[in-house]
Design a protein around this motif. Structure first.
Motif, short mmCIF file in Angstrom:
data_model
loop_
_atom_site.label_atom_id
_atom_site.label_comp_id
_atom_site.label_asym_id
_atom_site.label_seq_id
_atom_site.Cartn_x
_atom_site.Cartn_y
_atom_site.Cartn_z
N VAL A 1 0.85 -1.19 0.00
CA VAL A 1 0.00 0.00 0.00
C VAL A 1 0.88 1.24 0.00
CG1 VAL A 1 -1.77 1.31 1.23
CG2 VAL A 1 -1.84 -1.20 1.23
N ALA A 2 0.86 1.97 -1.10
CA ALA A 2 1.59 3.24 -1.19
C ALA A 2 0.62 4.38 -0.94
CB ALA A 2 2.23 3.38 -2.57
N VAL A 3 1.01 5.30 -0.08
CA VAL A 3 0.19 6.46 0.24
C VAL A 3 0.77 7.67 -0.48
CG1 VAL A 3 -0.65 7.95 2.07
CG2 VAL A 3 -0.44 5.50 2.48
N VAL A 4 -0.07 8.38 -1.22
CA VAL A 4 0.38 9.54 -1.98
C VAL A 4 0.30 10.78 -1.09
CG1 VAL A 4 0.06 10.92 -4.06
CG2 VAL A 4 -0.47 8.46 -4.09
N PRO A 5 1.43 11.36 -0.68
CA PRO A 5 1.39 12.52 0.22
C PRO A 5 0.96 13.79 -0.49
CG PRO A 5 3.65 12.06 -0.40
CD PRO A 5 2.82 10.96 -1.01
N ARG A 6 0.39 14.71 0.25
CA ARG A 6 0.05 16.03 -0.24
C ARG A 6 1.15 17.01 0.17
NH1 ARG A 6 -5.09 17.08 -1.70
NH2 ARG A 6 -4.02 18.79 -2.77
N ALA A 7 1.39 18.01 -0.69
CA ALA A 7 2.45 18.99 -0.45
C ALA A 7 1.88 20.34 -0.02
CB ALA A 7 3.29 19.17 -1.71
N LEU A 8 2.71 21.09 0.69
CA LEU A 8 2.40 22.48 1.07
C LEU A 8 1.07 22.59 1.80
CD1 LEU A 8 3.60 24.28 -2.21
CD2 LEU A 8 4.87 23.92 -0.08
N ARG A 9 0.88 21.72 2.76
CA ARG A 9 -0.38 21.71 3.51
C ARG A 9 -0.27 22.49 4.81
NH1 ARG A 9 -4.13 20.32 0.06
NH2 ARG A 9 -5.47 19.47 1.69
N GLY A 10 0.90 23.05 5.09
CA GLY A 10 1.05 23.88 6.29
C GLY A 10 0.97 23.10 7.58
N VAL A 11 1.39 21.81 7.55
CA VAL A 11 1.29 20.96 8.74
C VAL A 11 2.67 20.84 9.38
CG1 VAL A 11 0.75 18.67 9.62
CG2 VAL A 11 -0.61 19.65 7.75
N GLU A 12 2.76 21.24 10.65
CA GLU A 12 4.02 21.10 11.38
C GLU A 12 3.93 19.99 12.42
OE1 GLU A 12 7.18 23.68 14.11
OE2 GLU A 12 5.40 24.64 13.25
N THR A 13 2.95 20.09 13.30
CA THR A 13 2.76 19.09 14.35
C THR A 13 1.32 18.60 14.33
OG1 THR A 13 4.41 20.23 15.72
CG2 THR A 13 3.00 18.59 16.81
#
Length: 369
Positions: free
Chosen positions: A57-69
């Motif tokens: 199972v490969a998960v496709v990450p999202r970019a520039l989502r402003g997530v730090e913690t």
């Protein structure tokens, strides 16, 4: 019981992943106990498939989502927990360490996740509940319904938060490792939640025979009418564990289940059954929003938790890795493993661009062959 710390673990480099606990557990456990926990049924095809399928199972990450913690908080059965993880029900935990069920339950309570106490626990449910952890009780249906009623009364009195009925053990799967080892329980480890004497045979070894009880104790002819009977008499959230076919998930909804656990019993029942994660999307589609869907069997990391969430699960059950941690360091080992799992999940969510577990459900997944 004094509050443990990671420094209470054996003096060596700290674990960096859950697999490290398995190596340490194998070094301290008798070979037959290691086999009892690590092994699956038959040729262990399904046991291996659980791990292989998760790795595909490969998960496709999202970019520039402003997530730090990311915030790991999630709701399981409508209640808030620190992360979308529960400790899977596992038998005879004092077999691995004297802290046993109380040690692992206390670690779960400190980590803010539910602990599923097994019918075949080696510590009374009342003592496990006294740790202060949130307890869900896992029920194996006993042959005599009066004994089921008695056990349910104890569950209510102990303050358990949910009832989890395991439905994939009409008979015990043939576990070749246990048969070859003539596995038996030591005299001091008993299924204390069962009526007196119900696991006497579990302490007498015979060559080519595993002494772990099932046939003489559990009801092989359990049916959906029994689950409906239970639903009418129990006001706790009801979870059906051991579902692989989407049609069974729909039946569970019909009888009033609040959640189903997609599980092949960690590869310990029907060898050749599909990996749990392979069936997860079909079960999610079959039940929609009518009940929560949890995944069990093969979870070994925070990345695995992310994979399950991305495929539609509301949370996961983690089993063997926490037993390895218990064996390696008692309550402190289990606490360390849960802390490590939380850190892995936090990193996985951040790398995928998810502010919380709920957001992972919107991620794309691919099957990598």
């Amino acid at each position: 019981m004094a509050e443990p710390t990671v420094t209470d673990l054996p003096a060596q480099a700290p674990p960096v992943c859950l697999a490290d606990f398995a190596e340490r557990a194998r070094a301290v456990l008798p070979p037959d106990v290691w086999d009892y926990v690590a092994g699956g049924s038959g040729a262990e095809v399904t046991l291996a498939a659980n791990r292989a399928a998760l790795d595909r199972v490969a998960v496709v990450p999202r970019a520039l989502r402003g997530v730090e913690t990311p915030d790991l908080g999630a709701r399981l059965l409508g209640r808030p927990y620190a992360m979308p993880v529960a400790v899977a029900p596992m038998a005879y935990q004092r077999l691995l360490h004297p802290d046993g069920e109380c040690g692992l339950a206390a670690a779960a309570g400190a980590a803010g996740v539910p602990y599923l106490a097994s019918t075949l626990g080696s510590t009374p449910i009342e003592e496990v509940a006294a740790t202060g952890a949130e307890i869900w009780f896992q029920l194996y249906w006993l042959r005599e319904k009066a004994l089921v009623r008695d056990l349910l009364a104890r569950v209510r009195e102990a303050g358990c938060r949910a009832l989890v009925v395991t439905v994939d053990v009409p008979v015990l799967g043939r576990r070749f490792r246990d048969l070859r080892n003539a596995f038996r329980l030591p005299s001091e480890v008993t299924a204390v939640n069962l009526p007196n004497g119900r696991d006497d045979l579990a302490h007498s070894g015979t060559p080519g025979v595993s002494a772990v009880p099932a046939g003489a104790t559990f009801a092989p002819a359990l049916g959906w009418d029994d689950l409906a009977w239970l639903r009418e008499r129990v006001d706790l959230p009801l979870v059906v564990k051991g579902v692989l076919d989407p049609r069974d998930a729909q039946e569970a909804v019909r009888v009033g289940a609040d959640a189903v656990v997609v599980s092949n019993h960690g590869g310990r029942q029907l060898d050749g059954a599909p990996a749990s994660v392979r069936m997860l999307p079909e079960v999610v589609d079959a039940v929609g929003d009518r009940c929560q869907v949890l995944l069990d069997s093969g979870i070994r990391s925070g990345t695995d938790v992310l994979r399950a969430l991305a495929l539609g699960a509301g949370g996961v059950l983690v089993g063997r890795p926490l037993l390895w941690a218990l064996a390696a360091g008692g309550r402190a080992g289990a606490a360390s493993a849960l802390d490590l799992l939380a850190g892995e999940l936090r990193d996985a969510l951040a790398l995928a661009g998810c502010p919380d577990p709920a957001a992972a459900g919107a991620l794309r997944t691919l099957r990598v062959d």
